[in-house]
Structures are given as C-alpha cells and as structure tokens.
Scaffold this motif. Sequence first.
Motif, short mmCIF file in Angstrom:
data_model
loop_
_atom_site.label_atom_id
_atom_site.label_comp_id
_atom_site.label_asym_id
_atom_site.label_seq_id
_atom_site.Cartn_x
_atom_site.Cartn_y
_atom_site.Cartn_z
N LYS A 204 2.85 12.03 1.86
CA LYS A 204 3.91 11.81 2.90
C LYS A 204 3.70 10.63 2.95
O LYS A 204 2.72 9.70 3.83
CB LYS A 204 3.34 12.80 4.14
CG LYS A 204 4.49 12.63 5.21
CD LYS A 204 4.22 13.18 6.61
CE LYS A 204 5.29 13.07 7.48
NZ LYS A 204 4.87 14.05 8.67
N ARG A 205 4.86 9.81 2.98
CA ARG A 205 5.10 8.26 3.20
C ARG A 205 6.36 8.35 3.91
O ARG A 205 7.59 8.85 3.57
CB ARG A 205 5.11 7.53 2.01
CG ARG A 205 3.93 7.35 1.32
CD ARG A 205 2.66 6.84 1.89
NE ARG A 205 1.52 6.49 1.52
CZ ARG A 205 0.54 7.34 1.09
NH1 ARG A 205 0.59 8.37 1.84
NH2 ARG A 205 -0.50 7.01 0.38
N ASN A 206 6.57 7.15 5.03
CA ASN A 206 7.91 7.28 5.53
C ASN A 206 8.48 8.38 6.08
O ASN A 206 9.81 8.50 6.13
CB ASN A 206 8.81 6.26 4.69
CG ASN A 206 8.06 5.00 4.09
OD1 ASN A 206 7.39 4.25 4.76
ND2 ASN A 206 8.53 4.71 2.84
N ILE B 203 -9.33 10.36 -19.15
CA ILE B 203 -8.93 9.51 -17.82
C ILE B 203 -7.69 9.76 -17.18
O ILE B 203 -6.53 10.12 -17.89
CB ILE B 203 -9.04 8.05 -18.24
CG1 ILE B 203 -10.28 7.29 -18.87
CG2 ILE B 203 -8.53 7.25 -16.82
CD1 ILE B 203 -10.37 6.14 -19.08
N MET B 204 -7.71 10.23 -16.05
CA MET B 204 -6.57 10.96 -15.29
C MET B 204 -6.11 9.88 -14.16
O MET B 204 -7.00 9.02 -13.89
CB MET B 204 -6.74 12.14 -14.96
CG MET B 204 -7.89 12.45 -13.86
SD MET B 204 -7.64 12.32 -12.07
CE MET B 204 -6.30 13.51 -11.86
N LEU B 205 -5.07 10.21 -13.66
CA LEU B 205 -4.54 9.58 -12.59
C LEU B 205 -3.48 10.39 -11.60
O LEU B 205 -2.99 11.36 -12.19
CB LEU B 205 -4.10 8.22 -12.72
CG LEU B 205 -2.86 8.26 -13.81
CD1 LEU B 205 -1.39 8.59 -12.90
CD2 LEU B 205 -2.48 6.79 -14.16
N THR B 206 -3.23 10.09 -10.28
CA THR B 206 -2.05 10.69 -9.74
C THR B 206 -1.46 9.57 -9.25
O THR B 206 -1.78 8.58 -8.94
CB THR B 206 -2.59 11.79 -8.50
OG1 THR B 206 -3.24 10.86 -7.54
CG2 THR B 206 -3.55 12.85 -9.18
N VAL B 207 0.06 10.02 -9.39
CA VAL B 207 0.99 8.84 -9.18
C VAL B 207 2.23 9.42 -8.29
O VAL B 207 2.65 10.57 -8.54
CB VAL B 207 1.47 8.08 -10.30
CG1 VAL B 207 2.12 8.87 -11.25
CG2 VAL B 207 2.48 6.98 -10.13
N SER B 208 2.67 9.01 -7.22
CA SER B 208 3.65 9.12 -6.45
C SER B 208 4.89 9.50 -7.41
O SER B 208 5.23 8.41 -8.04
CB SER B 208 3.92 8.54 -5.25
OG SER B 208 2.79 8.57 -4.42
N GLU B 209 5.82 10.51 -7.21
CA GLU B 209 7.25 10.57 -8.03
C GLU B 209 7.83 9.35 -7.79
O GLU B 209 8.82 8.91 -8.90
CB GLU B 209 7.78 11.79 -7.89
CG GLU B 209 8.50 12.27 -6.56
CD GLU B 209 8.96 13.45 -6.29
OE1 GLU B 209 9.32 14.17 -7.49
OE2 GLU B 209 9.03 13.95 -5.34
N ILE C 88 0.89 -1.16 -0.07
CA ILE C 88 -0.01 0.00 0.32
C ILE C 88 0.66 1.21 -0.03
O ILE C 88 0.41 2.46 0.30
CB ILE C 88 -1.00 0.03 1.06
CG1 ILE C 88 -0.39 0.08 2.67
CG2 ILE C 88 -2.09 -1.16 1.17
CD1 ILE C 88 -1.20 0.34 3.73
N GLU C 89 2.17 1.03 -0.20
CA GLU C 89 3.04 2.19 -0.06
C GLU C 89 2.60 3.64 -0.91
O GLU C 89 2.55 4.76 -0.54
CB GLU C 89 4.50 1.79 -0.32
CG GLU C 89 5.42 2.89 -0.28
CD GLU C 89 6.86 2.46 -0.59
OE1 GLU C 89 7.70 3.62 -0.40
OE2 GLU C 89 7.27 1.60 -0.86
N TYR C 90 2.12 3.07 -2.14
CA TYR C 90 1.89 4.04 -3.16
C TYR C 90 0.19 4.41 -3.28
O TYR C 90 -0.11 5.01 -4.34
CB TYR C 90 2.28 4.06 -4.62
CG TYR C 90 3.94 4.02 -4.46
CD1 TYR C 90 4.55 5.03 -3.97
CD2 TYR C 90 4.88 2.78 -4.61
CE1 TYR C 90 5.97 5.13 -4.06
CE2 TYR C 90 5.93 2.59 -4.80
CZ TYR C 90 6.77 3.77 -4.22
OH TYR C 90 7.96 3.63 -4.16
N SER C 91 -0.49 3.83 -2.48
CA SER C 91 -1.99 3.60 -2.60
C SER C 91 -2.62 4.67 -1.91
O SER C 91 -2.13 5.37 -1.11
CB SER C 91 -2.46 2.20 -2.32
OG SER C 91 -1.82 1.40 -3.07
#
Length: 174
Positions: free
Chosen positions: A151-153, A120-126, A25-28
């Motif tokens: 914000k992760r980790n 159709i769009m999305l967002t994704v962590s760099e 789930i890191e990028y979810s």
Amino acid sequence: MITLAPLKQEHVASFYRWIRDPEVIEYSLSAFQRMQTDEQISQWYSATLQDQKSLNLGIFLPDTNELIGYAGLSGISGTNQSAEYFILIGQKACWGQGVGTAVTRQVLAVGFATYQLNRIMLTVSETNVGGLKAYAKAGFVEEGRMREACKRNGLFHDKIIMSVLKAEWQSMGG
C-alpha cells in the motif's frame, strides 16, 4: 559506470536524506515509510551493517567516489543456496541511466560466484516500471505475484516475485 564497495558507518548521512524523500523510498522497504528521525535511521543502518545473513554494498560513482545508493543480498541461506536481492538508488540524478541494471548484474555475479548461490529472488511493486525493466534486463524472470501486498499513497497494488537461477545466469554469459 559504478563501483560497489562495502558500506561503512560514516555513510549513514546519505541515508538521512534519501529515506526522508518520499519519491526515493516509494518502492522500498516498508520500514522506510515509518522512519522519521536520524536516530531511527541510524539504528536501522547499524543493524543492517551487522546482519551476518546480508551483503550490503554501497553504490559509488567511480570518478568522485560519491555514494549514490546501496544494493545487495538479504536472507542469504547457505542451506538453500538462495538470497533476496535489493537495491535503492538514492541519487535521483542517476535514475534512468542504466545504473540499476549494471548494479544488479554485478550483485548477481557476486551472489552466484562468491556465495555459490543457486537462486536469487526479489519482489517488486507492479507500479515500479523502471525496476521491472532493469530486473528483466539483468535476467530475472517473473514467477508469480502477491495480490495487493503493498500500500502506497493510499492505494494497494501487487508485488511481483521474480528470480534468476545460476544456470540461467550462466547461459546469459554470467
């Protein structure tokens, strides 16, 4: 390689395992970061299945019919003919196998052909390098970024906004 089919209530057990795995789930969804109990996961799952503005599809291996993740479209707008793409591959053995690209292409086909969407769009962590590659292969184009939106980790990082338009998808042979 994979089969997409509607999720059913009995598929919730896989989500118990996936949502509890920080690597999965890191990028979810940020909401996944807060879910601790089976009850919280079940409540989210039930609400997800009932969402009339979403398409929620299970990702299944064709030979074994094993559920390995889910993908679809959220925030489907008939007025704007747009939606947001999402994917979670919970089965880590399937990572890096081209599953994400294949699923993304199939969901785009459903969105553009069946739902008559234009965008159709999305967002994704760099930091999600694999996701960025899969989305670009499927036809998504970067349109911008939201600075330090995730914000992760303990660290902030940018979220990249990507989209694909129906005309672009069609020109790619969609």
